[in-house]
Motif scaffolding. Structure first.
Motif, PDB file in Angstrom:
ATOM      1  N   GLY A 261      44.886  46.536  39.687  1.00  0.00           N
ATOM      2  CA  GLY A 261      44.039  45.504  39.089  1.00  0.00           C
ATOM      3  C   GLY A 261      43.917  44.251  39.932  1.00  0.00           C
ATOM      4  O   GLY A 261      43.004  43.459  39.731  1.00  0.00           O
ATOM      5  N   HIS A 262      44.827  44.072  40.899  1.00  0.00           N
ATOM      6  CA  HIS A 262      44.779  42.832  41.670  1.00  0.00           C
ATOM      7  C   HIS A 262      44.308  43.039  43.109  1.00  0.00           C
ATOM      8  O   HIS A 262      44.570  42.219  43.985  1.00  0.00           O
ATOM      9  N   LEU A 263      43.575  44.120  43.326  1.00  0.00           N
ATOM     10  CA  LEU A 263      42.819  44.265  44.571  1.00  0.00           C
ATOM     11  C   LEU A 263      41.652  43.284  44.515  1.00  0.00           C
ATOM     12  O   LEU A 263      40.957  43.201  43.501  1.00  0.00           O
ATOM     13  N   PRO A 271      38.645  33.190  38.863  1.00  0.00           N
ATOM     14  CA  PRO A 271      40.097  33.111  39.009  1.00  0.00           C
ATOM     15  C   PRO A 271      40.789  34.168  38.156  1.00  0.00           C
ATOM     16  O   PRO A 271      40.312  34.503  37.072  1.00  0.00           O
ATOM     17  N   CYS A 272      41.890  34.698  38.675  1.00  0.00           N
ATOM     18  CA  CYS A 272      42.644  35.734  37.959  1.00  0.00           C
ATOM     19  C   CYS A 272      43.973  35.141  37.510  1.00  0.00           C
ATOM     20  O   CYS A 272      44.508  34.242  38.148  1.00  0.00           O
ATOM     21  N   HIS A 273      44.504  35.695  36.430  1.00  0.00           N
ATOM     22  CA  HIS A 273      45.789  35.231  35.907  1.00  0.00           C
ATOM     23  C   HIS A 273      46.941  35.450  36.879  1.00  0.00           C
ATOM     24  O   HIS A 273      48.013  34.889  36.714  1.00  0.00           O
ATOM     25  N   CYS A 274      46.732  36.268  37.936  1.00  0.00           N
ATOM     26  CA  CYS A 274      47.798  36.502  38.906  1.00  0.00           C
ATOM     27  C   CYS A 274      47.882  35.360  39.924  1.00  0.00           C
ATOM     28  O   CYS A 274      48.793  35.320  40.747  1.00  0.00           O
ATOM     29  N   GLY A 275      46.895  34.434  39.895  1.00  0.00           N
ATOM     30  CA  GLY A 275      46.895  33.330  40.844  1.00  0.00           C
ATOM     31  C   GLY A 275      45.853  33.507  41.931  1.00  0.00           C
ATOM     32  O   GLY A 275      45.504  32.554  42.628  1.00  0.00           O
ATOM     33  N   GLY A 278      38.875  36.836  42.028  1.00  0.00           N
ATOM     34  CA  GLY A 278      38.011  37.986  42.285  1.00  0.00           C
ATOM     35  C   GLY A 278      38.709  39.329  42.247  1.00  0.00           C
ATOM     36  O   GLY A 278      38.274  40.290  42.892  1.00  0.00           O
ATOM     37  N   CYS A 279      39.813  39.447  41.491  1.00  0.00           N
ATOM     38  CA  CYS A 279      40.530  40.728  41.382  1.00  0.00           C
ATOM     39  C   CYS A 279      39.728  41.728  40.543  1.00  0.00           C
ATOM     40  O   CYS A 279      38.964  41.343  39.660  1.00  0.00           O
ATOM     41  N   LEU A 280      39.969  43.009  40.810  1.00  0.00           N
ATOM     42  CA  LEU A 280      39.362  44.082  40.009  1.00  0.00           C
ATOM     43  C   LEU A 280      39.597  43.837  38.517  1.00  0.00           C
ATOM     44  O   LEU A 280      38.718  44.050  37.686  1.00  0.00           O
TER      45      LEU A 280
HETATM   46 ZN   LIG Z   1      44.685  39.225  39.990  1.00  0.00          ZN
END
Ligand SMILES: [Zn+2]
Length: 412
Positions: A261-263, A271-275, A278-280
Motif C-alpha cells: 500500500g505504500h508504493l 499525503p498518506c498516513h505513513c508520512g 501519493g501511495c497506492l
Molecule cells: Zn503511505
C-alpha cells in the motif's frame, strides 16, 4: 542399507490396518487434494499420492470414517463410457466446520466454512466497529457460536481476518488504520480468549485480510495452480498485498511482508498516513475513486460498494470513466514495480481492483506491460479474484490447517 524391514515383506497377509499405518503420512496430503478439488476420484488420488491403489483406498476410507470426505463407490457412469468408473471423492457435506470471522472498516461478520472453502452459514453482518477490539471480537465470536448452536456442526477451530498487518509471533494488529483500535492490539490473544469463553473447541488464529484472501484464492479460486501468486486488493479502505509461494503464504520474518500500500504511484499525490505522499493506499482505494469521480461518499453503504456500483452501473458517465482510467493507471504502475521485484507467474486482484480490472482489462495489462521489465510481453496473467468473501474463507483455512497437516491427531 537401512536396517528396517521391507514393508512389502508383509505380502499376502497385508490387512487394511497395516495399509493404513503405511498410508498414515498420506492422510494430510490426501485431504488437501480433496479439499482443493485436485483429486475428484480415487484413481486421481492414487496417482497424485504415488501410492498403491490399496493404500489410497485405505486412506480414503479413513478420511471418510473421520467424517471429512465422502467416497461414492457407485458413481453414475457416463453414457457410452467403457469400464468401471473410479470411486468419486468429495468433501463431506455435513462434516465439521471452521468458525471464520472478519472485521473491516465498515463492520464485521461471522461464518461457518466447511472443507472445500464452502460457506455453510453466515451471520448477518454488523455495520459498526467499536473502538475496543475485545467488544468487537466478543460480538463476532458470539455470532459464530450462535451459528454453531443452530447448525449443530462440530467446529475444528477459529480464524480471524483483520484489516491490518499482523506482527508475528505475538499476533499484534500493528496498523488497524481505518478502525479506531489502538495500534498493536493483541488481536490473536483476545480472539482466542473470546473463542474459549464461548465454549468453542480448537485453536484460534488471526491474520491480515488480504493475506487470507490470497490463501483462499490459491486453494479454491483464481489462484489455483499458480506457483508464485501475487494478490493485490483493496479492502473497504486502503490497499493490501500478499504473495503465496508454493502453496504457502510468504509473510516475511515477522509477518509484515508485502505492505504494498505504500508504493509511491503519484509523487505529487495526496499525503498518506505513513508520512509519504501519493501511495497506492490513498491513490487507488475506494475513497480515492469516489474523490476522482467527483462524488461525495454517502453514509448508507460501504465506500467499496459505492465505488463498485458507480463503475458497474454508471460507466457511461465521463467522470466515472475518467476516474476508472486514472485508478487503473496508478494501480498498473504499482503492479509493474511488483512484477519486477517478485516475478510472479500470476496476479489476482480483489475488492475495487477486481472491478477496475473487469472494467478495462486491456488498459491495465498495457500499463503493466509498458512500465515493467518482466511484464513487457504481457507475460504475467492478471485476473480478477473469483471467490465471494475470500478473506472469510481464508480465515477458515487457518483453522483447517492443523487438520490438513495431520487429520488423525487434530480430530482424535
Ligand atoms: Zn503511505
Amino acid at each position: 542399507m537401512s536396517g528396517k524391514a521391507d514393508p512389502r515383506a508383509a505380502g499376502e497377509g497385508t490387512t487394511s490396518r497395516t495399509r493404513l499405518d503405511r498410508g498414515r503420512g498420506a492422510l494430510g496430503p490426501a485431504l488437501e487434494l480433496v479439499h482443493t478439488g485436485r483429486a475428484p476420484t480415487r484413481a486421481v488420488l492414487t496417482a497424485e499420492l504415488g501410492v498403491t491403489r490399496a493404500t489410497a483406498g485405505a486412506v480414503a476410507a479413513e478420511l471418510e470414517a473421520l467424517g471429512l470426505i465422502r467416497v461414492d463407490a457407485r458413481p453414475g457412469a457416463a453414457a457410452g463410457s467403457q469400464g468401471r468408473p473410479s470411486h468419486r471423492l468429495s468433501v463431506a457435506e455435513d462434516g465439521p466446520v471452521a468458525l471464520a470471522a472478519q472485521v473491516h472498516a465498515d463492520g464485521f461478520r461471522a461464518a461457518l466454512v466447511g472443507l472445500g472453502g464452502r460457506i455453510v452459514a453466515t451471520a448477518p453482518g454488523c455495520e459498526t466497529v467499536d473502538a475496543d477490539p475485545a467488544k468487537v471480537l466478543g460480538s463476532v465470536v458470539e455470532a459464530g457460536a450462535e451459528l454453531l448452536r443452530t447448525t449443530g456442526r462440530r467446529c475444528v477451530g477459529a480464524g480471524l481476518a483483520v484489516p491490518s498487518a499482523v506482527a508475528e509471533p505475538d499476533g499484534l494488529a500493528l496498523n488497524p488504520l481505518h478502525l479506531a483500535w489502538p495500534a498493536g492490539a493483541p488481536v490473536r490473544r483476545i480472539f482466542a480468549e473470546c473463542v474459549r469463553a464461548a465454549g468453542i473447541g480448537g485453536p484460534a488464529f488471526a491474520a491480515n485480510d488480504v493475506n487470507l484472501a490470497a490463501l483462499a484464492e490459491h486453494r479454491h479460486g483464481a489462484g489455483r495452480g499458480a506457483r508464485d501468486l501475487l494478490c493485490v486488493a483493496t479492502g473497504h479502505r486502503g490497499v493490501g498485498g500478499a504473495l503465496v509461494l508454493d502453496g504457502r503464504l510468504h509473510s516475511g520474518s515477522s509477518g509484515l511482508a508485502l505492505e504494498v500500500g505504500h508504493l509511491t504511484v503519484n509523487p505529487e499525490g495526496r499525503p498518506c498516513h505513513c508520512g509519504s505522499r501519493g501511495c497506492l493506499d490513498v491513490e487507488a482505494d475506494p475513497m480515492a475513486f469516489l474523490t476522482a469521480a467527483g462524488r461525495e461518499p454517502g453514509p448508507e453503504v460501504s465506500l467499496l460498494k459505492q465505488a463498485d456500483d458507480l463503475i458497474r452501473h454508471h460507466y457511461d458517465d465521463t467522470a466515472v470513466r475518467g476516474a476508472t482510467e486514472a485508478l487503473i493507471d496508478r494501480l498498473g504502475l504499482g503492479l509493474a514495480g511488483l512484477v519486477n521485484i517478485l516475478n510472479p507467474d500470476r496476479i489476482i486482484l480483489g475488492g475495487l481492483h477486481r472491478t477496475l480490472c473487469d472494467a478495462d482489462p486491456q488498459r491495465l495489462r498495457a500499463v503493466v506491460a509498458d512500465r515493467s521489465l518482466w511484464g513487457q510481453s504481457g507475460g504475467v496473467p492478471i485476473l480478477p479474484c473469483t471467490l465471494d468473501h475470500n478473506s472469510l474463507v481464508g480465515a477458515a483455512e487457518l483453522a483447517w490447517q492443523p487438520v490438513l497437516d495431520d487429520p488423525l491427531t487434530a480430530l482424535t
